[in-house]
Design a protein around this motif. Structure first.
Motif, PDB file in Angstrom:
ATOM      1  N   ILE A 110      -0.441   2.453 -10.151  1.00 59.14           N
ATOM      2  CA  ILE A 110       0.194   3.710 -10.565  1.00 59.14           C
ATOM      3  C   ILE A 110       0.942   3.535 -11.880  1.00 59.14           C
ATOM      4  CG2 ILE A 110       2.075   5.289  -9.985  1.00 59.14           C
ATOM      5  CD1 ILE A 110       1.135   5.366  -7.180  1.00 59.14           C
ATOM      6  N   ALA A 111       1.689   2.424 -12.006  1.00 57.98           N
ATOM      7  CA  ALA A 111       2.478   2.188 -13.208  1.00 57.98           C
ATOM      8  C   ALA A 111       1.596   2.071 -14.444  1.00 57.98           C
ATOM      9  CB  ALA A 111       3.327   0.935 -13.035  1.00 57.98           C
ATOM     10  N   GLU A 140       4.083  -5.383  -5.932  1.00 57.89           N
ATOM     11  CA  GLU A 140       3.156  -4.659  -5.071  1.00 57.89           C
ATOM     12  C   GLU A 140       1.949  -4.153  -5.879  1.00 57.89           C
ATOM     13  OE1 GLU A 140       0.902  -2.524  -2.620  1.00 57.89           O
ATOM     14  OE2 GLU A 140       2.315  -4.094  -2.076  1.00 57.89           O
ATOM     15  N   PRO A 141       0.736  -4.587  -5.533  1.00 60.47           N
ATOM     16  CA  PRO A 141      -0.443  -4.184  -6.303  1.00 60.47           C
ATOM     17  C   PRO A 141      -0.634  -2.674  -6.407  1.00 60.47           C
ATOM     18  CG  PRO A 141      -0.978  -6.032  -4.872  1.00 60.47           C
ATOM     19  CD  PRO A 141       0.405  -5.599  -4.497  1.00 60.47           C
ATOM     20  N   SER A 142      -0.349  -1.932  -5.343  1.00 61.17           N
ATOM     21  CA  SER A 142      -0.558  -0.477  -5.415  1.00 61.17           C
ATOM     22  C   SER A 142       0.408   0.171  -6.418  1.00 61.17           C
ATOM     23  CB  SER A 142      -0.406   0.161  -4.033  1.00 61.17           C
ATOM     24  OG  SER A 142       0.908   0.030  -3.514  1.00 61.17           O
ATOM     25  N   GLY A 175       0.777  -1.237   0.000  1.00 58.12           N
ATOM     26  CA  GLY A 175       0.000   0.000   0.000  1.00 58.12           C
ATOM     27  C   GLY A 175       0.803   1.279   0.000  1.00 58.12           C
ATOM     28  N   GLN A 176       2.096   1.206  -0.340  1.00 58.78           N
ATOM     29  CA  GLN A 176       2.965   2.370  -0.208  1.00 58.78           C
ATOM     30  C   GLN A 176       3.189   3.137  -1.508  1.00 58.78           C
ATOM     31  OE1 GLN A 176       3.642   3.715   2.399  1.00 58.78           O
ATOM     32  NE2 GLN A 176       4.614   2.483   3.961  1.00 58.78           N
ATOM     33  N   ALA A 177       2.474   2.809  -2.564  1.00 52.60           N
ATOM     34  CA  ALA A 177       2.768   3.422  -3.859  1.00 52.60           C
ATOM     35  C   ALA A 177       2.643   4.944  -3.845  1.00 52.60           C
ATOM     36  CB  ALA A 177       1.855   2.831  -4.927  1.00 52.60           C
TER      37      ALA A 177
END
Length: 268
Positions: free
Chosen positions: A79-80, A73-75, A14-16
């Motif tokens: 973004i990507a 990481e899903p988050s 969750g850190q994106a």
């Protein structure tokens, strides 16, 4: 998955958004050099491993490459995918990539090897998906760290804080010297040819508020160390951070942090 890998997954969950607003701009610096190192051109099949906020993938798409990008990481994937809408962005974790042997003309990994428990196994996987004659280019942070990168660690140390037991380091047999020679040797051991390793130097310009926002949100290992402390200790770390920032503030109030990275590349 090693204990180090499991710790990394927890740390980045969750850190994106916090990463994108703090450390992502720093990590973007080597991107043009990485793409140059593998000879990116229009029509090439390129894999960006550990895409994070998608900076490398977007830049490769901008050069006309056919890009696939993965992150654990899903988050980050969310973004990507927005940053590089032309790329095939997928959730995947080294060393198990969802691609066939020899699928790509080039593979790049910007600081991803800092975040895997078995770097040699990860490099073997990058080699597997790269066609014969293709190129691989990767970056890591060196040790010892440059002065700007060491700032946050100095603040933590000044507050008397060490690395918590719940944040394991690499197993000794999986680690390697974070030097030009050590990094080049790692790629050579993966049977890459014509390996070159260079040190990249630059000044990262930011503000104290932006630079503190990463660890304050728990981003990366330094953030996990900070967030695992009591409120009083976090305040002490912040106080030392504020004092140490004076060494790097220029006449315009900009925080100018000298950084270094190692970039190594070779041919399959």
């Amino acid at each position: 998955m090693t204990a180090f890998d499991e710790s990394e997954r927890r740390a980045w969950a969750g850190q994106a958004d916090a990463y994108a607003s703090s450390f992502a701009k720093l990590c973007a610096y080597p991107v043009p050099r990485l793409l140059d190192a593998v000879g990116i051109k229009a029509g090439m099949r390129v894999l960006d491993v550990g895409t994070g906020s998608g900076t490398v993938a977007a830049a490769a798409c901008g050069r006309g490459a056919k890009v696939a990008a993965v992150d654990a990481e899903p988050s980050m994937i969310a973004i990507a995918a927005r940053a590089a809408p032309a790329a095939d962005v997928r959730l995947a974790t080294l060393p198990d990539l969802p691609f066939a042997d020899d699928e790509f003309d080039a593979v790049v990994g910007n600081f991803v090897l800092n975040h895997v428990g078995r770097p040699r196994t990860a490099l073997a996987e990058l080699r597997r998906v790269t066609r014969p004659g293709g190129r691989i280019a990767v970056t890591i942070w060196p040790a010892p760290a440059a002065a700007g990168q060491a700032l946050l660690g100095r603040a933590v140390q000044a507050a008397g804080v060490g690395r918590p037991a719940h944040l394991p380091a690499l197993e000794p047999g999986d680690d390697f010297p974070r030097t030009e020679h050590g990094f080049a040797a790692l790629l050579g051991a993966a049977a890459l040819m014509n390996v070159v390793c260079d040190t990249l130097l630059w000044d990262h310009r930011t503000t104290p508020e932006e630079w503190w926002s990463g660890p304050a949100a728990g981003v990366a290992t330094i953030g996990q160390i900070v967030r695992s402390q009591s409120t009083e200790v976090i305040e002490a770390i912040k106080g030392h951070f504020d004092a140490l920032c004076a060494e790097f503030i220029d006449a315009n109030g900009v925080l100018v942090l000298p950084h270094a990275a190692l970039m190594a590349h070779g041919q399959v």
